[in-house]
Every structure is written in structure tokens, then in C-alpha cells.
Write an enzyme that holds these catalytic residues in place. Structure first.
Site, short mmCIF file in Angstrom:
data_model
loop_
_atom_site.label_atom_id
_atom_site.label_comp_id
_atom_site.label_asym_id
_atom_site.label_seq_id
_atom_site.Cartn_x
_atom_site.Cartn_y
_atom_site.Cartn_z
N ASP A 13 0.88 -1.18 0.00
CA ASP A 13 0.00 0.00 0.00
C ASP A 13 0.91 1.21 0.00
O ASP A 13 1.57 1.51 0.99
CB ASP A 13 -0.90 -0.05 1.25
CG ASP A 13 -1.87 1.13 1.30
OD1 ASP A 13 -1.58 2.18 0.70
OD2 ASP A 13 -2.92 0.98 1.96
N HIS A 20 -8.73 5.25 1.56
CA HIS A 20 -8.01 3.98 1.38
C HIS A 20 -8.69 3.11 0.33
O HIS A 20 -8.76 1.91 0.47
CB HIS A 20 -7.99 3.20 2.69
CG HIS A 20 -7.10 3.78 3.74
ND1 HIS A 20 -5.76 3.51 3.83
CD2 HIS A 20 -7.38 4.63 4.76
CE1 HIS A 20 -5.24 4.15 4.87
NE2 HIS A 20 -6.20 4.84 5.45
N ASP A 54 -6.66 -0.54 -2.29
CA ASP A 54 -5.57 0.45 -2.24
C ASP A 54 -4.18 -0.20 -2.23
O ASP A 54 -3.20 0.47 -1.91
CB ASP A 54 -5.75 1.39 -1.04
CG ASP A 54 -5.59 0.69 0.30
OD1 ASP A 54 -5.46 -0.55 0.32
OD2 ASP A 54 -5.60 1.38 1.33
N GLY A 105 18.19 -6.64 0.91
CA GLY A 105 18.18 -7.90 0.17
C GLY A 105 16.83 -8.60 0.09
O GLY A 105 16.67 -9.51 -0.72
N LYS A 134 -8.55 -4.97 2.62
CA LYS A 134 -9.31 -4.75 3.86
C LYS A 134 -9.51 -6.05 4.62
O LYS A 134 -10.57 -6.31 5.19
CB LYS A 134 -10.66 -4.06 3.59
CG LYS A 134 -10.53 -2.74 2.87
CD LYS A 134 -9.77 -1.68 3.66
CE LYS A 134 -9.66 -0.38 2.88
NZ LYS A 134 -8.44 -0.36 2.03
N TYR A 230 -0.07 -0.72 14.76
CA TYR A 230 -0.89 -0.86 13.55
C TYR A 230 -0.46 0.10 12.47
O TYR A 230 -0.29 1.29 12.69
CB TYR A 230 -2.37 -0.60 13.87
CG TYR A 230 -3.22 -0.69 12.63
CD1 TYR A 230 -3.71 -1.92 12.21
CD2 TYR A 230 -3.49 0.43 11.86
CE1 TYR A 230 -4.47 -2.02 11.06
CE2 TYR A 230 -4.24 0.33 10.71
CZ TYR A 230 -4.72 -0.89 10.31
OH TYR A 230 -5.47 -0.99 9.18
N LYS A 233 -3.89 -3.27 8.00
CA LYS A 233 -3.99 -4.74 7.94
C LYS A 233 -3.10 -5.23 6.82
O LYS A 233 -2.93 -4.55 5.82
CB LYS A 233 -5.44 -5.13 7.62
CG LYS A 233 -6.34 -5.11 8.82
CD LYS A 233 -6.55 -6.51 9.34
CE LYS A 233 -7.44 -6.46 10.56
NZ LYS A 233 -7.21 -7.61 11.42
N ARG A 267 -11.01 0.47 9.39
CA ARG A 267 -9.97 0.62 10.41
C ARG A 267 -9.39 -0.71 10.88
O ARG A 267 -8.87 -0.82 11.99
CB ARG A 267 -10.49 1.42 11.60
CG ARG A 267 -10.92 2.83 11.20
CD ARG A 267 -11.72 3.53 12.27
NE ARG A 267 -12.34 4.74 11.72
CZ ARG A 267 -11.78 5.96 11.77
NH1 ARG A 267 -10.63 6.12 12.34
NH2 ARG A 267 -12.37 6.99 11.23
P1 13P Z 1 -5.71 -0.45 4.36
O1 13P Z 1 -5.00 -1.39 5.27
O2 13P Z 1 -6.25 -1.15 3.14
O3 13P Z 1 -4.87 0.72 4.03
O4 13P Z 1 -7.00 0.09 5.13
C1 13P Z 1 -6.84 0.89 6.24
C2 13P Z 1 -8.12 1.30 6.90
O5 13P Z 1 -8.10 1.71 8.03
C3 13P Z 1 -9.38 1.20 6.17
O6 13P Z 1 -10.47 1.65 6.92
MG MG Z 2 -4.35 2.09 2.82
MG MG Z 3 -5.23 -2.13 1.62
#
Ligand code: 13P
Ligand code: MG
Ligand code: MG
Ligand code: 13P
Length: 375
Positions: A13, A20, A54, A105, A134, A230, A233, A267
Site C-alpha cells: 500500500d 483507502h 488500495d 536484500g 481490507k 498498527y 492490515k 480501520r
Molecule cells: P488499508 O489497510 O487497506 O490501508 O485500510 C486501512 C483502513 O483503516 C481502512 O479503513
Molecule cells: Mg491504505
Molecule cells: Mg489495503
């Protein structure tokens, strides 16, 4: 000697348009430009640049093997160039998954997700690459189980003698950083006992038991643990091999005729229904979702992706198909049902499994307001 070829999918990302939800064209163009140059130089033989929501995704086929520093550096340098562009456009979350600055590397542990598989080419080698946004690598546990262990999903487990003996699953414990191999059908219940907890136990590889033929590989880096906090994800990718003593393409896709629930969504803190979509719908909108998955079908041969006369890889956008309309409809219905519950479990993840949360800050704020309760 059968020819050895490597399929690598490396994703990151690097920033998104309007929140996002998607990777805009200028960033995809940077991927296209850099990988074309690498193809011309002979570093890779084939590539395909796409996005899952994203996340910018590079599918590369080459002869360098897994964990090759030159292949990883190509992906890393290309992501960095895309980050510069994302920053110049002030895109949202520019450089989100770039967690280290000095390349040493291998992109593992640096933020990008990686799934790689070195194969000995068969007479014909059909592949499927899945990429989801997501959600997290454990989101593949359920379909991997269905595809390689569930005889009600995969007819070949029952009627193709080529699959007699079943499949072996490598399961990673992402909390303890340990792994275990379990063979199905014999150890099926133990397998389910582990991978039914997808936030912790993740199917990382699958082999055909009778000859250890590699048939699946999943990205298993976990951003939250790498970064110690965090940072998004770890939206996962997976490579699956099909046919001729392995599950047929249709057996690999049939689990996605229904939606199923995965951790992630808004999130990174909610359960959501995974929606199979074609590339044109690979964007996460409603409540930053629902979580989406795309699937690409292609053939690997002579060290590359089978291509047309112009040299363009022949890629089939597998979920761009009315066969998955019901799953999409279910995903919308379940999404709406979950959203009615707001921030109440089970719509929201439990406090321990939430990846991204301001809940600790709320608890911190209330710390002094809490008083002892009578027992
Ligand atoms: P991503 O991990 O896809 O960037 O999404 C983050 C997020 O908080 C979406 O609500
Ligand atoms: Mg994102
Ligand atoms: Mg993403
Ligand atoms: P193979 O055994 O050649 O993989 O064929 C099975 C098939 O394609 C059924 O859909």
C-alpha cells in the site's frame, strides 16, 4: 530435467486516492514502466500490474528463485518511486506500508507482502493469483481448506486418483512465529482447530502429499507485528496451482460462490463479508469495503506467463463473471446487517483482535474516572 520457474507476487500500500479505496492510474503506470524495463533487461520474463483496493500488486514470473534479492529490490525500488509520486500528489496514506528505509536484500519484514512459489513446470501449468483488500492473510484459511481438503468442494479429492493421499498444509502461528505441517484427511480436525482462528493461525503453504508438489503459497507477513503498532492490515495475496492431479480451476473458485466473513474492513477492526469482484470493481468504498478479493487466471510455461502475439500476458479476470453475482449480493446484504450493529460485537472485532483502535486512548482518558465497584 523439468524447467524451474518462479512466480512472485509482491504488494504494497503506497497510498490511495480519496482515503483507502483504490490505487490511481499514475501509480499503476509507475509499476508498469519499471517492470517493463526489468522485463527488457531480462531480470523478469513476464509481469502484470494490478490493484486490490488500495494495494499495488506486482505479479512477476522469472527464473531467479524465491527470495531473490534482485527481484525483491525491483519491487522495493518501484514501490519507493510510486511513494514519491503519491507524496507529490498528496495522496492519502502515501508510503503507508513502507516501514523501513534501507533495503537489505529482501522485502520481507519491510512492509510489503510477498507470496512466492518456485515450481518445476508441468506439461501445462494453470495458475490462480488471489489478492484481497481490507482483510488479513488468515482470510484465505477457509477457501484453502475447502479447495484442498473438503471433498464436498473439490470433487477431485473423491474421483481423481491423482489426488489420492490428500494435501499437506503448513500453518504459521503469527503470534509465536512457529509453524506446523498437518496432513489431510488424517489430521483434518486438528487443522480446523488451528485455522478456525484466522487472526493467529494462517495457512502459508500447501503441498500434494504423495509427491510434495507445491500447490499454494500465501503472504504471511503481519504488518502490525513487524511495526510493533498498527500500520494497516496486511492485505493478503495467494498463489494457487490448478489441474492435472490438483484441484481444477472451478474447484479453486467455487468457494467464492458464497461470501464468508473475514476480519478487517473499516480501520481493520470489524468483521465483514468478503466480496469477489472483477478488477473494475477492485475498490473498497462502503465503510471502506466490503473487503474485496480479485482472482487472476493464467498459464506459466517456458519461464513466463503465456502471452499474445504482442507479448501481453494472457490474464483472465476470473471474478468478472455473473457466476459470482450471488456472492456479491450476499456480501451487500450481510454488510448492511452487520453495520446495523455499529460498534457492538460481533460487528466490531473483540478488543484483543482489533488491529487499529483508538480504544486504548479512550480507556486511558477514562483511567482516573474509574473507581472501585462494590463486590
Ligand atoms: P488499508 O489497510 O487497506 O490501508 O485500510 C486501512 C483502513 O483503516 C481502512 O479503513
Ligand atoms: Mg491504505
Ligand atoms: Mg489495503
Ligand atoms: P484434469 O484432471 O485434467 O485437471 O481435469 C479436470 C477438470 O478440468 C474438470 O473440471
Amino acid at each position: 530435467m523439468p524447467e524451474k520457474t518462479t512466480v512472485s507476487v509482491i504488494k504494497c500500500d503506497i497510498g490511495s486516492l480519496a482515503g483507502h479505496h483504490t490505487v490511481p492510474k499514475p501509480l499503476l503506470d509507475i509499476g508498469e514502466k519499471c517492470l517493463k524495463k526489468a522485463q527488457k533487461s531480462g531480470l523478469i520474463n513476464s509481469y502484470y500490474v494490478f490493484n486490490a483496493g488500495d494495494d499495488l500488486e506486482f505479479l512477476m514470473v522469472h527464473k531467479k528463485g524465491e527470495n531473490n534479492p534482485d527481484i525483491h529490490k525491483l519491487a522495493w525500488d518501484t514501490f519507493l518511486e510510486a511513494v514519491e509520486k503519491a507524496k507529490s500528489l498528496k495522496l492519502y496514506g502515501a508510503g503507508q506500508d513502507i516501514l523501513r528505509t534501507a533495503f537489505s536484500g529482501n522485502v520481507r519484514g519491510m512492509g510489503p507482502g510477498v507470496a512466492e512459489m518456485e515450481i518445476e513446470e508441468r506439461g501445462s501449468d494453470p495458475f490462480v493469483v488471489f489478492a484481497a483488500d481490507k482483510t488479513e492473510p488468515g482470510a484465505f484459511n477457509y477457501p484453502m481448506f475447502k479447495i484442498f481438503a473438503d471433498p464436498s468442494n473439490t470433487a477431485g479429492l473423491v474421483i481423481d486418483p491423482g489426488m489420492a493421499g490428500g494435501f499437506k498444509f503448513e500453518v504459521l502461528d503469527v503470534m509465536e512465529n512457529k509453524k506446523v505441517v498437518l496432513k489431510c484427511p488424517e489430521e483434518m480436525y486438528d487443522l480446523i482447530a488451528l485455522i478456525g482462528t484466522p487472526g493467529r493461525y494462517v495457512v502459508s503453504r500447501v503441498w500434494r502429499a504423495r509427491d510434495d508438489l507445491i500447490c499454494a503459497a500465501t503472504s504471511t507477513t503481519r504488518l502490525s507485528l513487524i511495526a510493533g503498532k498498527y500500520v494497516g492490515k496486511d492485505d493478503p495475496v495467494s498463489i494457487v496451482r490448478a489441474q492435472h492431479g490438483l484441484p481444477a480451476l472451478g474447484e479453486i473458485l467455487v468457494p467464492f460462490m458464497h461470501t464468508y466473513f473475514v476480519e478487517g474492513w473499516m480501520r481493520g477492526s470489524h468483521w465483514g463479508p468478503l466480496m469477489p469482484v472483477g478488477l473494475k470493481d477492485s475498490k473498497c468504498t462502503a465503510f471502506d469495503g466490503p473487503p474485496r478479493i480479485v482472482a487472476l487466471g493464467f498459464q506459466v510455461g517456458h519461464g513466463k506467463i503465456a502471452s499474445d502475439d504482442n507479448g501481453d500476458p494472457l490474464i483472465s479476470d476470473l471474478f468478472d463473471d455473473p457466476a459470482f453475482d450471488l456472492a456479491r449480493r450476499e456480501a451487500v446484504e450481510y454488510a448492511v446487517a452487520l453495520r446495523r450493529m455499529g460498534e457492538f460485537e460481533p460487528a466490531r472485532l473483540s478488543a484483543e483482535t482489533m488491529e487499529y483502535t483508538t480504544l486504548p486512548k479512550v480507556l486511558e482518558k477514562l483511567k482516573d474516572k474509574f473507581v472501585g465497584a462494590e463486590s
